[in-house]
Scaffold this motif. Structure first.
Motif: not given
Length: 166
Positions: A111-131
């Protein structure tokens, strides 16, 4: 002879790493075990491979440099927030694996690694559904790995319960 370049230093570093691994392999017992090889076989194999690669890298760098290198892609500098997310995932996994068990700690790392990879692509999705989706995907990946190691290979991994299934 050309002056030392970063390419030459890379080869020398690889040679040094191989030599250090070989030095460490001398400290491992050479007694033959299962299938006639001892526990020092793999370290020696990796050490020799590293030294061969290091020698080739030095030769390549000194005889004209790394040829036909493509221009680097991506940003000019690293994306530090993404690095922090991925690092937090790895550190959390290491710190919590004995408390949460293999499956949940690996899912958290995912989960935490996906947050980092998505943020690096300019797609930070921090919605509860994404988590939640990422946590379920992480568990779907970690659970079969855990079961294969514990149930099929009889290798003990930290678990959440004593049943051997979580």
């Amino acid at each position: 002879m050309r002056p030392a370049t970063p390419q030459t230093l890379l080869g020398v570093g690889t040679l040094t790493l191989g030599a250090l691994l070989a030095a460490g392999a001398t400290q491992i017992s050479a007694e033959a075990g299962y299938a006639g090889v001892g526990p020092n076989f793999l370290p020696w194999l990796v050490a020799v491979a590293l030294m061969l690669c290091g020698g080739f890298l030095v030769w390549e760098a000194r005889s004209g440099g790394f040829r036909e290198m493509e221009e680097p892609s991506g940003a000019a500098s690293g994306f530090w927030p993404g690095f922090a997310w991925v690092s937090a995932g790895i550190l959390a996994n290491a710190a919590l694996i004995t408390r949460l068990g293999f499956i949940l700690s690996c899912a958290l790392c995912f989960v935490l690694a996906v947050r980092g990879f998505k943020a690096s692509q300019g797609r930070p999705d921090r919605s509860p559904k994404a988590w939640l989706v990422d946590a379920l995907i992480g568990m779907a990946i970690a659970a079969p790995v855990y079961w294969m190691f514990t149930q099929l290979l009889a290798i003990s991994l930290p678990s959440l319960t004593t049943t051997g299934w979580l």
